[in-house]
Each structure stands twice: as C-alpha cells, then as structure tokens.
Design an enzyme around this catalytic site. Structure first.
Site: not given
Ligand code: MV4
Length: 449
Positions: A237, A295, A292, A164
C-alpha cells in the site's frame, strides 16, 4: 490498567505505542537490535533491552529473547505492533504461557484467520458475503476444472497459507488452468511450506476497502468506518484514505454490519481489520482478516476521533471500549495517509536506504507526521524502508487533497530518494481526484508496466 508494557517492535510504530502509553501513565520497555540502539523510540522508552544483532531473525523475531526481556523487566503485557511477531499465534501463546498479556486477539483467532481457505468458509457460514468460490481447499486439477466450469472464467487460484498476494494465479482461459493451478501450488509450497490452494471467481478491477473494528471482553463490538487502500503497488500500500470515495451511506452501513458479524462469529477480541473487495456494482466480498493494528490506522483515528492504540490497551487490560457512547460512527471529514518510503519511484521503487542529512517535517492545521527519524538518522537496509507516514485531515476530500499537496511540498528529506514526488503526482491525477481508484491504478494511471 497495566503499569508497564514491552513493545516488541521498532521504528514509528514502537514510538506510536509508547506515546499512547505515556499519556495513559504506563511505563514502557523497548527491545532493540544493535542496529537500532541510537534510534528515537529506544531513547524514548523508560527501559531498554538489547535482544540481538541487526537481522530480524536474530532479534525482533526471537520469541524467547523478547519473553525473557519482559520477565526481567516486570512488563505485564507485550504490544507486538505490526509485522514481525504481530500475527504469530505461537508468540501469542508463548506470552500467555508466561503470564504475560498479549495485546491482540487470542492465538486461536490468529491461527484461524491465518488459514485463508478456512477463514473464507467461516465467513460464508456466518453470512458475511464471499466471492463465489470452492468449498475449502481444492486438491486436484480435475476438482479445480469442475469449479471453474461451473462458475465460469476468469478464476483466481489462491494459496490457503497466503495473503498479501503471494501464491495467487489468475486463469482466464481453460487451457491454462492446469499449468496455473500447478504453479500456484508449487509457489505456495515454496513460500509457506504448505501447498494448499482454493479457487474463487476473479473480481475484475476491484477496490480494496477494509473496515476497522474494535471488540472488548464484554461483547462490545464496533466498526470504526472503512479505509480505501486501493492504491497499491505489488501488494504494497502507498496511500490510504478514509472514508472510501466509492461507498454510499448504504454500502458503508452494510459493510460495517458484515464486519461486526465476522467479529462476533470468530469471538474476536482487540483491534482488527476485515478486508473486502468492492466490485463495480457496489457489491463487496470478504477477502481476509488482519489480526493486528495496521500501518494505516491513523486515517481512521483522524475521522473517528478514537485512539486505536489506547483502545487496544484498554481491551487487553479488561476494560470496556471507551468510544461506545459515540456509536454508530459517521466519519468526520476526510483523511489520507501517504507512505513515505526510502524508495526511488523513478526506478521501479527500488529501496534506497542510507543516511538522512536533512529532515524537515510539515506542520500546520490537519497535519500529522508519524516517524522515528531525525536529521542524521540512517534508514537501515535490514528493515522495511518506511521513513515516515504523513497523515492529513480536511473537512472534505478536496480540502484533504489540497492539504496533502501543501504538506508534501513542505516535507524536506535529503540524502535519500523518497516516494514524496510519487504522491505529489498522484494528487494531480484526474482519476485520483475523481475518486476512480482501483487496484490497477499505478499501472493504468502512473505509466508503470
Ligand atoms: C482477489 C482479487 C480478485 N478476485 N480475489 C490480493 C491480495 C489478497 N489479499 C487477495 N487479493 C485479491 N483477491 C478475487 N476473487 C484481486 C486481488 C488483488 C488485490 C486486492 C486488493 C488490493 C490489491 C490487489 C492487487 C491485485 C489483486
């Protein structure tokens, strides 16, 4: 099938689970805090047990009270919903130790997917695509520098205990590596009591596309298509849709195959979600697994015609999946979910709990509302600020958008600010209409910093 289960949750998800139970002839036990005593899910349940005062750490998070409530009412199983204890391995174990079925995956699965560095290694080992990254946890700045120099900047430092978005730091310039690495470790230590971090190449402006899976005790494992959850604000989200406007039939199939591979490799059972990052070349990478129900599960239900909660109950009771005859799933039409929160979109989405004086829900074809709220209800400051989820279905994305506008404009909520005006703006945005939604959509398209 179970005769009676306990729902260890509140609000709309508690009601959603109870409705599935009612249709299946299963009796329900609600647990509630004094704050929620007069809410609809508590009234709806066959039995109710008060488990403490308003603060969740004195009620919805107290494992012993919930287990005792199940024992005292003769509930055979516990559904945790989402949030609270849903991804708590100790709780899943406590249920089993007390001869209560935990409606979800094993404690071992929850634990192994909770460790993000280890989860990543597991996925890589079984052939699920991952972003180029470090081998497990990175202990020192020197090690981090070696990795970053090898794959090239920008890189992302991620907390192993995170998820998250907490404890995550981007590094665009080698000069910032040391400070960002140290900051991520400190943040992770403070937030999770575990300072482990790992590194990945940063995927620029990705989309968040996740695959819903269900798996039973007989080795049946299927993917129920994907959801596009790219429209987020600070990792919350706001709007989800299925299918993703970004996927070709070929990518959809490959993503489903990868998700099922992940489920098989982890011996996962029950409903779950594999989150992927999708880059601008159509390549996708494993991000996290959610152990899980989520939502946004209703958008998947609308385009696949499955009832995910009922499947969860069947799986937990040792029955086979009921939707096997319809595999493989091609999405039927298009669905969107709008999260209607008690937040002020004009003031940085600040929460604004309070009393709801008027509440009129939309209806008509293709409209589904998930809520526990009625006129006169109160949004408590103690819990999350979700008021309702509006889910709309259309033959295609255009009809879905038109129906979304129509239903949002019918929704009347008075007494508090909500995110309805924000959603109406999104549906008029050209980039959204064209399906060009990346994780920075709100900053770039909605004029937020
Ligand atoms: C990333 C990324 C870009 N590159 N990993 C955000 C939450 C966590 N689950 C991982 N996330 C991200 N990982 C790499 N290698 C960008 C995000 C990210 C993101 C991912 C999904 C939805 C919204 C986001 C907002 C900022 C960063």
């Amino acid at each position: 099938m179970f005769k009676k289960i306990l729902i260890a949750n509140r609000g709309e998800v508690a009601l959603r689970i109870m409705r599935a139970c009612k249709e299946m002839g299963i009796k329900t036990v609600a647990v509630y805090s004094t704050e929620d005593e007069h809410t609809y899910p508590v009234e709806y349940a066959d039995e109710k047990v008060c488990i403490g005062p308003a603060p969740a750490n004195q009620s919805y998070l107290v494992m012993s009270s919930i287990i005792a409530a199940a024992k005292n009412t003769g509930a055979e199983a516990i559904h945790p919903g989402y949030g609270f204890l849903a991804e708590n391995a100790d709780f899943a174990r406590a249920c089993v130790d007390n001869d209560i079925v935990f409606i979800g995956p094993s404690a071992e699965c929850i634990e192994s997917m909770g460790n993000k560095a280890a989860a990543r290694d597991t996925m890589k080992a079984c052939g699920v695509p991952t972003v180029p990254g470090s081998d497990g946890v990175v202990e020192t700045v020197e090690e981090a520098r070696k990795f970053a120099d090898a794959v090239g900047y920008p890189v992302l430092v991620k907390a192993s205990a995170g998820g998250g978005g907490k404890g995550m730091r981007e590094v665009h310039d080698p000069a910032d590596l040391e400070s960002q690495f140290t900051a991520a470790k400190a943040e992770a230590q403070a937030a999770f009591g575990n300072g482990d971090v790992y590194l990945e190449k940063l995927v620029l402006r990705p989309r968040h596309v996740e695959v819903q899976i269900v798996a039973d005790k007989f080795g049946n494992r299927i993917s129920l298509c994907e959801r596009d959850c790219s429209l987020q604000r600070r990792h919350q989200k706001l709007l989800e849709e299925a299918p993703s406007p970004a996927l070709t039939e070929e990518i959809r199939r490959a993503m489903g195959v990868a998700a099922v591979k992940a489920v098989r490799a982890t011996n996962y059972e029950n409903a779950g979600t594999i989150e992927f990052l999708l880059d601008h070349d159509g390549k996708f990478y494993f991000m996290e697994m959610n152990t899980r129900v989520q939502v946004e599960h209703p958008v998947t239900e609308q385009v696949t015609g499955t009832d995910i909660i009922k499947e969860q109950l069947r799986i937990a009771a040792g029955e086979p999946l009921s939707c096997l005859d319809r595999v493989p799933f091609a999405p039927n039409g298009h669905a969107m979910e709008f999260r209607i929160n008690a937040e002020d979109p004009d003031h940085d989405f600040r929460p604004c709990p309070g009393n709801i004086t008027a509440f009129k829900v939309p209806g008509g074809p293709g409209v589904r509302v998930e809520t526990y709220i009625e006129a006169g209800s109160r949004i408590s400051p103690y819990y999350d600020s979700m008021v309702a989820k509006l889910i709309v279905w259309g033959q295609n994305r255009d009809e879905c958008i038109a129906r979304g506008k129509r239903a949002l404009s019918e929704f009347k909520i008075e007494g508090i600010k909500t995110t309805i005006p924000f959603h109406l703006k999104v549906l008029d945005n050209q980039a959204f209409i064209d399906g060009r939604v990346y994780t920075d959509f709100i900053e770039t398209e909605m004029g937020e910093e």
